[in-house]
Design a protein around this motif. Structure first.
Motif, PDB file in Angstrom:
ATOM      1  N   LEU A   8       0.825  -1.210   0.000  1.00 17.08           N
ATOM      2  CA  LEU A   8       0.000   0.000   0.000  1.00 17.08           C
ATOM      3  C   LEU A   8       0.862   1.265   0.000  1.00 17.08           C
ATOM      4  CD1 LEU A   8      -2.924  -0.823   2.479  1.00 17.08           C
ATOM      5  CD2 LEU A   8      -2.888  -1.010  -0.006  1.00 17.08           C
ATOM      6  N   GLU A   9       2.088   1.183  -0.528  1.00 16.75           N
ATOM      7  CA  GLU A   9       2.954   2.358  -0.569  1.00 16.75           C
ATOM      8  C   GLU A   9       2.348   3.457  -1.432  1.00 16.75           C
ATOM      9  OE1 GLU A   9       5.522   3.025   1.236  1.00 16.75           O
ATOM     10  OE2 GLU A   9       5.376   1.096   2.243  1.00 16.75           O
ATOM     11  N   ALA A  10       1.653   3.074  -2.493  1.00 15.38           N
ATOM     12  CA  ALA A  10       1.013   4.070  -3.348  1.00 15.38           C
ATOM     13  C   ALA A  10      -0.214   4.635  -2.628  1.00 15.38           C
ATOM     14  CB  ALA A  10       0.607   3.454  -4.676  1.00 15.38           C
ATOM     15  N   ALA A  11      -0.322   5.982  -2.609  1.00 16.73           N
ATOM     16  CA  ALA A  11      -1.429   6.635  -1.894  1.00 16.73           C
ATOM     17  C   ALA A  11      -2.783   6.205  -2.445  1.00 16.73           C
ATOM     18  CB  ALA A  11      -1.270   8.142  -1.987  1.00 16.73           C
ATOM     19  N   ARG A  12      -2.873   5.997  -3.749  1.00  9.94           N
ATOM     20  CA  ARG A  12      -4.137   5.606  -4.363  1.00  9.94           C
ATOM     21  C   ARG A  12      -4.610   4.259  -3.820  1.00  9.94           C
ATOM     22  NH1 ARG A  12      -5.282   2.247  -8.395  1.00  9.94           N
ATOM     23  NH2 ARG A  12      -3.072   1.964  -8.872  1.00  9.94           N
ATOM     24  N   LEU A  13      -3.682   3.320  -3.705  1.00  5.24           N
ATOM     25  CA  LEU A  13      -4.055   1.996  -3.203  1.00  5.24           C
ATOM     26  C   LEU A  13      -4.462   2.055  -1.740  1.00  5.24           C
ATOM     27  CD1 LEU A  13      -1.254  -0.179  -4.861  1.00  5.24           C
ATOM     28  CD2 LEU A  13      -3.641   0.021  -5.552  1.00  5.24           C
ATOM     29  N   TYR A  14      -3.769   2.890  -0.950  1.00  7.02           N
ATOM     30  CA  TYR A  14      -4.107   3.005   0.475  1.00  7.02           C
ATOM     31  C   TYR A  14      -5.500   3.600   0.643  1.00  7.02           C
ATOM     32  CZ  TYR A  14      -3.862   4.145   5.403  1.00  7.02           C
ATOM     33  OH  TYR A  14      -4.130   4.218   6.750  1.00  7.02           O
ATOM     34  N   ASP A  15      -5.785   4.672  -0.080  1.00  2.00           N
ATOM     35  CA  ASP A  15      -7.093   5.318   0.022  1.00  2.00           C
ATOM     36  C   ASP A  15      -8.210   4.367  -0.407  1.00  2.00           C
ATOM     37  OD1 ASP A  15      -5.806   7.569   0.858  1.00  2.00           O
ATOM     38  OD2 ASP A  15      -5.841   8.569  -1.089  1.00  2.00           O
ATOM     39  N   GLN A  16      -7.934   3.574  -1.446  1.00  2.00           N
ATOM     40  CA  GLN A  16      -8.944   2.627  -1.935  1.00  2.00           C
ATOM     41  C   GLN A  16      -9.241   1.561  -0.891  1.00  2.00           C
ATOM     42  OE1 GLN A  16      -7.827   0.839  -5.632  1.00  2.00           O
ATOM     43  NE2 GLN A  16      -9.787  -0.158  -5.938  1.00  2.00           N
ATOM     44  N   ALA A  17      -8.190   1.090  -0.187  1.00  2.00           N
ATOM     45  CA  ALA A  17      -8.382   0.051   0.835  1.00  2.00           C
ATOM     46  C   ALA A  17      -9.032   0.620   2.087  1.00  2.00           C
ATOM     47  CB  ALA A  17      -7.033  -0.578   1.180  1.00  2.00           C
ATOM     48  N   ALA A  18      -8.678   1.855   2.453  1.00  2.00           N
ATOM     49  CA  ALA A  18      -9.164   2.436   3.708  1.00  2.00           C
ATOM     50  C   ALA A  18     -10.570   3.019   3.591  1.00  2.00           C
ATOM     51  CB  ALA A  18      -8.190   3.517   4.181  1.00  2.00           C
ATOM     52  N   ALA A  19     -11.044   3.290   2.367  1.00  2.00           N
ATOM     53  CA  ALA A  19     -12.336   3.965   2.180  1.00  2.00           C
ATOM     54  C   ALA A  19     -13.502   3.256   2.868  1.00  2.00           C
ATOM     55  CB  ALA A  19     -12.614   4.152   0.694  1.00  2.00           C
ATOM     56  N   PRO A  20     -13.733   1.953   2.633  1.00  2.00           N
ATOM     57  CA  PRO A  20     -14.882   1.298   3.299  1.00  2.00           C
ATOM     58  C   PRO A  20     -14.714   1.211   4.814  1.00  2.00           C
ATOM     59  CG  PRO A  20     -13.541  -0.310   2.130  1.00  2.00           C
ATOM     60  CD  PRO A  20     -13.034   1.034   1.722  1.00  2.00           C
ATOM     61  N   ILE A  21     -13.469   1.168   5.273  1.00  2.00           N
ATOM     62  CA  ILE A  21     -13.220   1.108   6.726  1.00  2.00           C
ATOM     63  C   ILE A  21     -13.584   2.435   7.371  1.00  2.00           C
ATOM     64  CG2 ILE A  21     -11.453   0.738   8.488  1.00  2.00           C
ATOM     65  CD1 ILE A  21      -9.957  -0.982   6.401  1.00  2.00           C
ATOM     66  N   GLU A  22     -13.146   3.546   6.735  1.00  2.00           N
ATOM     67  CA  GLU A  22     -13.458   4.866   7.269  1.00  2.00           C
ATOM     68  C   GLU A  22     -14.958   5.143   7.198  1.00  2.00           C
ATOM     69  OE1 GLU A  22     -11.555   6.925   8.848  1.00  2.00           O
ATOM     70  OE2 GLU A  22      -9.862   5.545   8.678  1.00  2.00           O
ATOM     71  N   ALA A  23     -15.620   4.679   6.131  1.00  2.00           N
ATOM     72  CA  ALA A  23     -17.062   4.882   6.006  1.00  2.00           C
ATOM     73  C   ALA A  23     -17.804   4.165   7.125  1.00  2.00           C
ATOM     74  CB  ALA A  23     -17.541   4.386   4.648  1.00  2.00           C
ATOM     75  N   TRP A  24     -17.377   2.958   7.433  1.00  2.77           N
ATOM     76  CA  TRP A  24     -18.014   2.207   8.526  1.00  2.77           C
ATOM     77  C   TRP A  24     -17.767   2.889   9.867  1.00  2.77           C
ATOM     78  CZ3 TRP A  24     -16.274  -0.076  12.994  1.00  2.77           C
ATOM     79  CH2 TRP A  24     -17.169  -0.938  13.648  1.00  2.77           C
ATOM     80  N   ARG A  25     -16.535   3.394  10.059  1.00  3.02           N
ATOM     81  CA  ARG A  25     -16.223   4.072  11.318  1.00  3.02           C
ATOM     82  C   ARG A  25     -17.101   5.317  11.508  1.00  3.02           C
ATOM     83  NH1 ARG A  25     -10.808   4.541  13.440  1.00  3.02           N
ATOM     84  NH2 ARG A  25     -10.026   4.342  11.304  1.00  3.02           N
ATOM     85  N   SER A  26     -17.260   6.092  10.428  1.00  2.00           N
ATOM     86  CA  SER A  26     -18.078   7.305  10.515  1.00  2.00           C
ATOM     87  C   SER A  26     -19.543   6.985  10.779  1.00  2.00           C
ATOM     88  CB  SER A  26     -17.959   8.110   9.211  1.00  2.00           C
ATOM     89  OG  SER A  26     -16.618   8.503   8.981  1.00  2.00           O
ATOM     90  N   LYS A  27     -20.026   5.923  10.135  1.00  4.28           N
ATOM     91  CA  LYS A  27     -21.431   5.538  10.287  1.00  4.28           C
ATOM     92  C   LYS A  27     -21.730   5.076  11.701  1.00  4.28           C
ATOM     93  CE  LYS A  27     -24.905   2.396   8.362  1.00  4.28           C
ATOM     94  NZ  LYS A  27     -25.157   1.324   7.365  1.00  4.28           N
ATOM     95  N   ASN A  28     -20.754   4.449  12.326  1.00  3.11           N
ATOM     96  CA  ASN A  28     -20.975   3.883  13.649  1.00  3.11           C
ATOM     97  C   ASN A  28     -20.470   4.773  14.781  1.00  3.11           C
ATOM     98  OD1 ASN A  28     -21.963   0.812  13.496  1.00  3.11           O
ATOM     99  ND2 ASN A  28     -20.713   1.268  11.709  1.00  3.11           N
ATOM    100  N   SER A  29     -20.119   6.006  14.470  1.00  4.95           N
ATOM    101  CA  SER A  29     -19.730   6.950  15.517  1.00  4.95           C
ATOM    102  C   SER A  29     -20.784   8.051  15.580  1.00  4.95           C
ATOM    103  CB  SER A  29     -18.353   7.547  15.226  1.00  4.95           C
ATOM    104  OG  SER A  29     -18.357   8.243  14.002  1.00  4.95           O
ATOM    105  N   VAL A  30     -21.272   8.312  16.770  1.00  7.33           N
ATOM    106  CA  VAL A  30     -22.325   9.307  16.977  1.00  7.33           C
ATOM    107  C   VAL A  30     -21.723  10.522  17.672  1.00  7.33           C
ATOM    108  CG1 VAL A  30     -24.559   9.763  18.052  1.00  7.33           C
ATOM    109  CG2 VAL A  30     -24.035   7.480  17.158  1.00  7.33           C
ATOM    110  N   GLU A  31     -22.020  11.697  17.147  1.00  9.49           N
ATOM    111  CA  GLU A  31     -21.524  12.928  17.765  1.00  9.49           C
ATOM    112  C   GLU A  31     -22.214  13.147  19.108  1.00  9.49           C
ATOM    113  OE1 GLU A  31     -21.178  17.744  16.920  1.00  9.49           O
ATOM    114  OE2 GLU A  31     -22.238  16.431  15.509  1.00  9.49           O
ATOM    115  N   VAL A  32     -21.417  13.410  20.126  1.00  9.78           N
ATOM    116  CA  VAL A  32     -21.941  13.657  21.469  1.00  9.78           C
ATOM    117  C   VAL A  32     -21.511  15.060  21.899  1.00  9.78           C
ATOM    118  CG1 VAL A  32     -21.928  12.948  23.892  1.00  9.78           C
ATOM    119  CG2 VAL A  32     -21.894  11.214  22.074  1.00  9.78           C
ATOM    120  N   LYS A  33     -22.496  15.876  22.288  1.00  8.23           N
ATOM    121  CA  LYS A  33     -22.219  17.232  22.752  1.00  8.23           C
ATOM    122  C   LYS A  33     -22.167  17.250  24.275  1.00  8.23           C
ATOM    123  CE  LYS A  33     -24.752  19.226  18.840  1.00  8.23           C
ATOM    124  NZ  LYS A  33     -25.890  20.117  18.439  1.00  8.23           N
TER     125      LYS A  33
END
Length: 236
Positions: free
Chosen positions: A67-92
């Motif tokens: 995953l040295e190439a930035a394009r490959l890293y972003d492609q692999a990390a995209a679904p992981i980051e999407a899941w993390r964002s979906k499952n994190s709730v903003e708390v004030k």
């Protein structure tokens, strides 16, 4: 996508929390390990890539060994980051109270708010082994421990190296081989010599060999008689 150039490691046929990361570069290794800490599980694919499955049992991600190439890293990390964002709730936090950013639920205890967001606003976590659904990360983590033998099996012992033959055995084998080569060469030379002889010459050669054998037998008999006489003198 880039593919690994090294020999393919042994495949993980089932999902595990301790996948084989041999051949993965530093960026790919870190991405997989960080994702596993969030409750994901992984297995090695047939093309040396890593297949990751989220706790919801639906979200999937694929990580290539390089995953040295930035394009490959972003492609692999995209679904992981999407899941993390979906499952994190903003708390004030206001006036010592914690307020859920989705439904407005209030509590003065941070742990209570964490329990609210995970149980009310997160998709249930699905066990990759038995497909049981669990509502909280702690319950999910505890449940995975019941499948420890499947998800985190002990490493297979490496085969013991075959013992090398002793130096004496190697020397004897080498000498035996040399003797066989010499004997074969000598037989070939004699065969060629006799094949070129005439019949009369061959008979003459055989008579000479017979005389030599008779003389050798006579000498052997003489030595045996002499040794017998010596033994009798020594007994006197």
């Amino acid at each position: 996508m880039a593919t690994a150039t090294r020999a393919r490691p042994k495949l993980n046929m089932t999902y595990t929390t301790n996948p084989n990361l041999n051949g993965f570069d530093k960026k790919a290794t870190k991405l997989v390990k960080d994702t596993l800490k969030m409750g994901w599980v992984a297995k090695r694919g047939k093309k040396s890539h890593m297949v990751l499955q989220a706790p919801d049992g639906k979200t999937m991600a694929t990580v290539q060994p390089n995953l040295e190439a930035a394009r490959l890293y972003d492609q692999a990390a995209a679904p992981i980051e999407a899941w993390r964002s979906k499952n994190s709730v903003e708390v004030k936090e206001e006036d010592g109270k914690f307020i859920c950013g989705l439904c407005g639920h209030e509590t003065d205890n941070r742990m209570s708010m964490l329990g609210h967001t995970t149980s009310r606003h997160s998709e249930p976590r699905v066990c990759p082994v038995c497909k049981r659904k669990l509502s909280t990360p702690s319950a999910y983590g505890q449940h995975l421990k019941t499948h420890r033998d499947i998800l985190n099996p002990p490493p297979e012992p490496e085969p013991e190296p075959e013992p090398e033959p002793a130096v004496e055995e190697q020397a004897v084998e080498s000498i035996s081989t040399e003797i066989e080569v010499i004997e074969a060469d000598e037989i070939a030379k004699r065969r060629a010599k006799y094949a070129s002889m005439s019949t009369s010459k061959l008979v003459e050669e055989m008579l000479k060999m017979s005389e030599l054998l008779g003389e050798a037998a006579s000498r052997l008999s003489h030595y045996e008689e002499k040794n017998k006489l010596i033994d009798e003198v020594l007994k006197m």
